[in-house]
Design a protein around this motif. Structure first.
Motif, PDB file in Angstrom:
ATOM      1  N   LEU A  16      41.370   9.047  26.628  1.00 22.10           N
ATOM      2  CA  LEU A  16      42.088  10.091  25.748  1.00 22.10           C
ATOM      3  C   LEU A  16      41.210  11.315  25.292  1.00 22.10           C
ATOM      4  CD1 LEU A  16      43.431   7.606  22.825  1.00 22.10           C
ATOM      5  CD2 LEU A  16      44.953   9.403  24.026  1.00 22.10           C
ATOM      6  N   VAL A  17      39.850  11.081  25.289  1.00 16.06           N
ATOM      7  CA  VAL A  17      39.117  12.181  24.856  1.00 16.06           C
ATOM      8  C   VAL A  17      38.797  13.067  26.019  1.00 16.06           C
ATOM      9  CG1 VAL A  17      36.633  12.564  24.331  1.00 16.06           C
ATOM     10  CG2 VAL A  17      37.843  10.713  23.315  1.00 16.06           C
ATOM     11  N   HIS A  18      38.745  12.509  27.268  1.00 21.31           N
ATOM     12  CA  HIS A  18      38.648  13.245  28.582  1.00 21.31           C
ATOM     13  C   HIS A  18      39.932  13.978  29.364  1.00 21.31           C
ATOM     14  CE1 HIS A  18      34.962  10.939  28.326  1.00 21.31           C
ATOM     15  NE2 HIS A  18      34.273  12.055  29.044  1.00 21.31           N
ATOM     16  N   ASP A  19      40.785  13.711  28.452  1.00 26.26           N
ATOM     17  CA  ASP A  19      42.253  14.236  29.191  1.00 26.26           C
ATOM     18  C   ASP A  19      42.108  15.834  29.101  1.00 26.26           C
ATOM     19  OD1 ASP A  19      45.070  15.148  29.565  1.00 26.26           O
ATOM     20  OD2 ASP A  19      45.956  13.555  28.124  1.00 26.26           O
ATOM     21  N   PRO A  20      42.300  16.487  30.054  1.00 24.46           N
ATOM     22  CA  PRO A  20      42.196  17.878  30.164  1.00 24.46           C
ATOM     23  C   PRO A  20      43.443  18.545  29.501  1.00 24.46           C
ATOM     24  CG  PRO A  20      42.549  17.222  32.344  1.00 24.46           C
ATOM     25  CD  PRO A  20      42.444  16.029  31.535  1.00 24.46           C
ATOM     26  N   GLU A  21      44.666  17.765  29.214  1.00 16.95           N
ATOM     27  CA  GLU A  21      45.901  18.288  28.837  1.00 16.95           C
ATOM     28  C   GLU A  21      45.596  18.267  27.222  1.00 16.95           C
ATOM     29  OE1 GLU A  21      48.560  19.553  30.794  1.00 16.95           O
ATOM     30  OE2 GLU A  21      46.698  19.519  32.121  1.00 16.95           O
ATOM     31  N   ARG A  22      44.768  17.545  26.841  1.00 15.75           N
ATOM     32  CA  ARG A  22      44.939  17.128  25.234  1.00 15.75           C
ATOM     33  C   ARG A  22      43.650  17.887  24.367  1.00 15.75           C
ATOM     34  NH1 ARG A  22      46.446  12.875  22.310  1.00 15.75           N
ATOM     35  NH2 ARG A  22      47.764  11.831  24.223  1.00 15.75           N
ATOM     36  N   VAL A  23      44.311  18.248  23.358  1.00 13.10           N
ATOM     37  CA  VAL A  23      43.216  19.004  22.481  1.00 13.10           C
ATOM     38  C   VAL A  23      42.686  17.819  21.494  1.00 13.10           C
ATOM     39  CG1 VAL A  23      43.082  20.602  20.472  1.00 13.10           C
ATOM     40  CG2 VAL A  23      44.828  20.962  22.322  1.00 13.10           C
ATOM     41  N   VAL A  24      41.490  17.737  21.703  1.00 17.24           N
ATOM     42  CA  VAL A  24      40.431  16.817  20.861  1.00 17.24           C
ATOM     43  C   VAL A  24      39.398  17.603  20.151  1.00 17.24           C
ATOM     44  CG1 VAL A  24      39.001  14.939  21.166  1.00 17.24           C
ATOM     45  CG2 VAL A  24      40.773  15.226  22.662  1.00 17.24           C
ATOM     46  N   TRP A  25      39.371  17.216  18.856  1.00 12.01           N
ATOM     47  CA  TRP A  25      38.222  17.992  18.126  1.00 12.01           C
ATOM     48  C   TRP A  25      37.684  16.692  17.391  1.00 12.01           C
ATOM     49  CZ3 TRP A  25      43.726  17.887  17.151  1.00 12.01           C
ATOM     50  CH2 TRP A  25      44.012  17.374  15.863  1.00 12.01           C
ATOM     51  N   VAL A  26      36.437  17.441  16.695  1.00 13.93           N
ATOM     52  CA  VAL A  26      35.983  16.478  15.547  1.00 13.93           C
ATOM     53  C   VAL A  26      35.773  17.308  14.258  1.00 13.93           C
ATOM     54  CG1 VAL A  26      34.268  15.309  17.356  1.00 13.93           C
ATOM     55  CG2 VAL A  26      33.780  17.554  16.390  1.00 13.93           C
ATOM     56  N   LEU A  27      35.233  16.460  13.199  1.00  7.30           N
ATOM     57  CA  LEU A  27      35.265  17.331  11.856  1.00  7.30           C
ATOM     58  C   LEU A  27      33.963  17.550  11.564  1.00  7.30           C
ATOM     59  CD1 LEU A  27      37.238  14.437   9.703  1.00  7.30           C
ATOM     60  CD2 LEU A  27      38.244  16.524  10.870  1.00  7.30           C
ATOM     61  N   ARG A  28      34.076  18.761  11.257  1.00  9.26           N
ATOM     62  CA  ARG A  28      32.797  19.667  10.583  1.00  9.26           C
ATOM     63  C   ARG A  28      31.687  19.754  11.810  1.00  9.26           C
ATOM     64  NH1 ARG A  28      30.701  18.676   4.790  1.00  9.26           N
ATOM     65  NH2 ARG A  28      30.318  20.941   5.244  1.00  9.26           N
ATOM     66  N   PRO A  29      32.446  20.242  13.068  1.00  9.41           N
ATOM     67  CA  PRO A  29      31.308  20.242  14.134  1.00  9.41           C
ATOM     68  C   PRO A  29      29.897  21.302  13.977  1.00  9.41           C
ATOM     69  CG  PRO A  29      33.365  21.923  14.411  1.00  9.41           C
ATOM     70  CD  PRO A  29      33.501  20.931  13.206  1.00  9.41           C
ATOM     71  N   GLU A  30      29.929  22.333  12.904  1.00 11.26           N
ATOM     72  CA  GLU A  30      29.034  23.076  12.693  1.00 11.26           C
ATOM     73  C   GLU A  30      27.687  22.374  12.193  1.00 11.26           C
ATOM     74  OE1 GLU A  30      31.642  22.872  10.944  1.00 11.26           O
ATOM     75  OE2 GLU A  30      31.137  22.500   8.814  1.00 11.26           O
ATOM     76  N   THR A  31      27.795  21.032  11.548  1.00  8.22           N
ATOM     77  CA  THR A  31      26.772  20.251  11.015  1.00  8.22           C
ATOM     78  C   THR A  31      25.690  19.939  12.217  1.00  8.22           C
ATOM     79  OG1 THR A  31      27.765  18.271  11.235  1.00  8.22           O
ATOM     80  CG2 THR A  31      27.803  19.699   9.051  1.00  8.22           C
ATOM     81  N   GLY A  32      26.342  19.809  13.637  1.00  4.22           N
ATOM     82  CA  GLY A  32      25.492  19.505  14.572  1.00  4.22           C
ATOM     83  C   GLY A  32      25.283  17.921  14.781  1.00  4.22           C
ATOM     84  N   ALA A  33      25.888  17.300  13.908  1.00  5.60           N
ATOM     85  CA  ALA A  33      25.685  15.948  13.956  1.00  5.60           C
ATOM     86  C   ALA A  33      26.159  14.959  15.046  1.00  5.60           C
ATOM     87  CB  ALA A  33      26.419  15.345  12.608  1.00  5.60           C
ATOM     88  N   ALA A  34      27.098  15.697  16.092  1.00  3.26           N
ATOM     89  CA  ALA A  34      27.704  15.128  17.214  1.00  3.26           C
ATOM     90  C   ALA A  34      28.057  13.682  16.898  1.00  3.26           C
ATOM     91  CB  ALA A  34      26.387  14.789  18.084  1.00  3.26           C
ATOM     92  N   PRO A  35      29.496  13.765  16.015  1.00  4.96           N
ATOM     93  CA  PRO A  35      30.104  12.532  15.554  1.00  4.96           C
ATOM     94  C   PRO A  35      30.643  11.867  16.716  1.00  4.96           C
ATOM     95  CG  PRO A  35      31.251  14.694  14.883  1.00  4.96           C
ATOM     96  CD  PRO A  35      30.084  15.081  15.536  1.00  4.96           C
ATOM     97  N   ASN A  36      31.156  10.607  16.400  1.00  5.62           N
ATOM     98  CA  ASN A  36      31.954   9.765  17.463  1.00  5.62           C
ATOM     99  C   ASN A  36      33.060   9.244  17.092  1.00  5.62           C
ATOM    100  OD1 ASN A  36      29.963   9.323  19.719  1.00  5.62           O
ATOM    101  ND2 ASN A  36      28.579   8.575  18.200  1.00  5.62           N
ATOM    102  N   VAL A  37      33.678  10.003  16.210  1.00  4.28           N
ATOM    103  CA  VAL A  37      35.004   9.836  15.789  1.00  4.28           C
ATOM    104  C   VAL A  37      35.840  11.022  16.223  1.00  4.28           C
ATOM    105  CG1 VAL A  37      36.615   9.725  13.550  1.00  4.28           C
ATOM    106  CG2 VAL A  37      34.643   8.107  13.805  1.00  4.28           C
ATOM    107  N   PHE A  38      36.829  10.999  16.933  1.00  3.50           N
ATOM    108  CA  PHE A  38      37.608  12.320  17.405  1.00  3.50           C
ATOM    109  C   PHE A  38      39.070  11.978  16.989  1.00  3.50           C
ATOM    110  CE2 PHE A  38      34.316  10.641  20.543  1.00  3.50           C
ATOM    111  CZ  PHE A  38      33.720  11.830  20.728  1.00  3.50           C
ATOM    112  N   TYR A  39      39.376  13.314  16.889  1.00  5.68           N
ATOM    113  CA  TYR A  39      40.915  13.533  16.467  1.00  5.68           C
ATOM    114  C   TYR A  39      41.708  14.203  17.402  1.00  5.68           C
ATOM    115  CZ  TYR A  39      39.211  12.207  11.660  1.00  5.68           C
ATOM    116  OH  TYR A  39      38.696  11.602  10.760  1.00  5.68           O
ATOM    117  N   THR A  40      43.016  13.773  17.512  1.00 12.05           N
ATOM    118  CA  THR A  40      44.041  14.512  18.305  1.00 12.05           C
ATOM    119  C   THR A  40      45.298  14.194  17.749  1.00 12.05           C
ATOM    120  OG1 THR A  40      44.440  14.520  20.793  1.00 12.05           O
ATOM    121  CG2 THR A  40      44.215  12.452  19.840  1.00 12.05           C
ATOM    122  N   LYS A  41      46.307  15.000  18.578  1.00 12.95           N
ATOM    123  CA  LYS A  41      47.588  14.761  18.027  1.00 12.95           C
ATOM    124  C   LYS A  41      48.440  14.350  19.079  1.00 12.95           C
ATOM    125  CE  LYS A  41      47.592  18.015  14.115  1.00 12.95           C
ATOM    126  NZ  LYS A  41      48.513  19.019  13.569  1.00 12.95           N
ATOM    127  N   GLY A  42      49.385  13.363  18.781  1.00 14.68           N
ATOM    128  CA  GLY A  42      50.208  12.869  20.028  1.00 14.68           C
ATOM    129  C   GLY A  42      49.851  11.767  20.710  1.00 14.68           C
TER     130      GLY A  42
END
Lengths: 253, 134
Positions: free
Chosen positions: A227-253
């Protein structure tokens, strides 16, 4: 330094940089670079070390997985219906008191037309960051990054309840548990399930809409990896600006 | 048809009031608004907006749904799997008559009907718990 000394220095003639031995000049410059963090790869103003940015896009770095298994969760956000069966399962599995939570569901309204709005639910939990701000601030090492799984864990015996980690967490994922007199948080069900041989979290198992997908990001055959590596899929994390490098990813569909 | 959030909420409130007081919706209101809580919390159904589209009582209440509140939920078959086979909501919500309620094809439309625990709490006047520190 005494005042007499200062007066004496003022009367002295400046040595000037050209008269300073080069060895001494180099030492002075080295000290400055160390303080500003240039040697540690950080920005000029940072005093702590910062890792080089390896192709990080909006807080997501998909190059290295420092842990094995590198546990993560993908949340297919638009499928969440706020039935809260995940919360119920979490509470039951991890004995979460009524006043706290390890995971919860947020809600917001999206404007989708001139007079049309739509609900959106967003499950949240500890993001098990690669660079966890909570771990950095803990004065007693009560919270730490597990070296094998990457899970941000708590040692309640070491916790002094200062709540600094609560303030540092960008995701509001920690609460003070009155019963154990320590901070409690999501550990991807490590203590309650994973350490006993189970392969998924209670929340992921309870979800009827297949929103929460748990797995090993370092395993290319896992669903989370795909899911995370699917080039067709938009994947994001919450509050990326903190630089915390989270391991919880969000996507739709 | 997309309903506005506010309208749905108000209707949900009305519906829940009836549920809470154990009073069936009156005939004049064409059944009012129903909030289903099983198998998941919570799903809203608004009779009026369906009547406004020109449907009659027996469009649905002639085999698909019984008149008595709760009978669908008690059947144990009131779920998306059953909808995909054309039962209950799935009779019309199949992607051609109305937007689909088939789980695999319903991406992004879930919250049109699903109001969640938060929607249910609001409808029943219960305050939703806030996240830490709020």
């Amino acid at each position: 330094m005494k005042i007499e000394d200062l007066e004496r220095f003022e009367k002295m003639e400046s040595e000037g940089l050209e008269t300073l031995p080069s060895e001494e000049r180099r030492r002075f410059l080295q000290m400055g670079l160390a303080v500003t963090g240039v040697f540690a790869g950080g920005t000029v103003l940072s005093l702590m070390s910062a890792r080089p940015v390896n192709g990080a896009l909006e807080g997501i770095s998909l190059k290295d997985y420092p842990y094995k298994p590198h546990y993560c969760m993908v949340l297919r956000q638009d499928r969440c219906i706020d039935c809260e069966l995940c919360k119920e399962a979490c509470v039951k599995t991890n004995h979460v008191p009524e006043y706290g939570y390890r995971t919860t569901i947020l809600e917001r309204e999206l404007t989708v037309g001139p007079a049309s709005r739509q609900r959106e639910f967003m499950p949240v939990l500890c993001n098990q960051c690669n660079r966890p701000p909570c771990v950095r601030v803990c004065p007693t090492v009560a919270t730490y990054k597990d070296k094998t799984t990457g899970i941000v864990m708590m040692d309640p015996k070491k916790c002094i309840g200062c709540k600094t980690c609560m303030a540092a967490c960008p995701y509001n994922a920690r609460y003070f548990n009155e019963e154990i007199r320590a901070i409690d948080k999501c550990d991807f069900c490590f203590a309650s399930r994973l350490s006993k041989g189970m392969t998924t979290t209670a929340c992921a198992e309870a979800c009827p809409a297949d929103v929460r997908i748990f797995g090993d990001l370092s395993d290319p055959t896992s669903r989370v990896y795909q899911l995370v590596h699917d080039p067709e899929r938009v994947v994001w994390v919450l509050r990326p600006e903190t630089g915390a490098a989270p391991n919880v990813f969000y996507t739709k569909g | 048809m997309k309903k506005t959030f506010i309208t749905a909420l108000v209707l949900a409130l009305v519906g829940a009031t009836f549920l809470v007081h154990g009073v069936g919706a009156t005939e004049e209101e064409h059944g009012g608004t129903i909030v289903f809580t099983r198998p998941v919390k919570a799903v809203v159904f608004d009779h009026q907006s369906h009547m406004d589209m020109g449907y009659e009582c027996d469009t649905c209440h002639d085999g698909l749904f019984e008149y008595a509140t709760g009978s669908a939920e008690e059947s144990g078959e009131f779920n998306h799997k059953s909808f995909a086979e054309g039962n209950y909501c799935g009779a019309c919500h199949d992607g051609s008559t109305a937007f689909t309620a088939v789980l695999d094809k319903a991406t992004g439309k879930c919250t049109l009907c699903h109001i969640g625990v938060k929607g249910l709490d609001r409808a029943s006047g219960k305050e939703t718990k806030k996240p830490h520190g709020d």
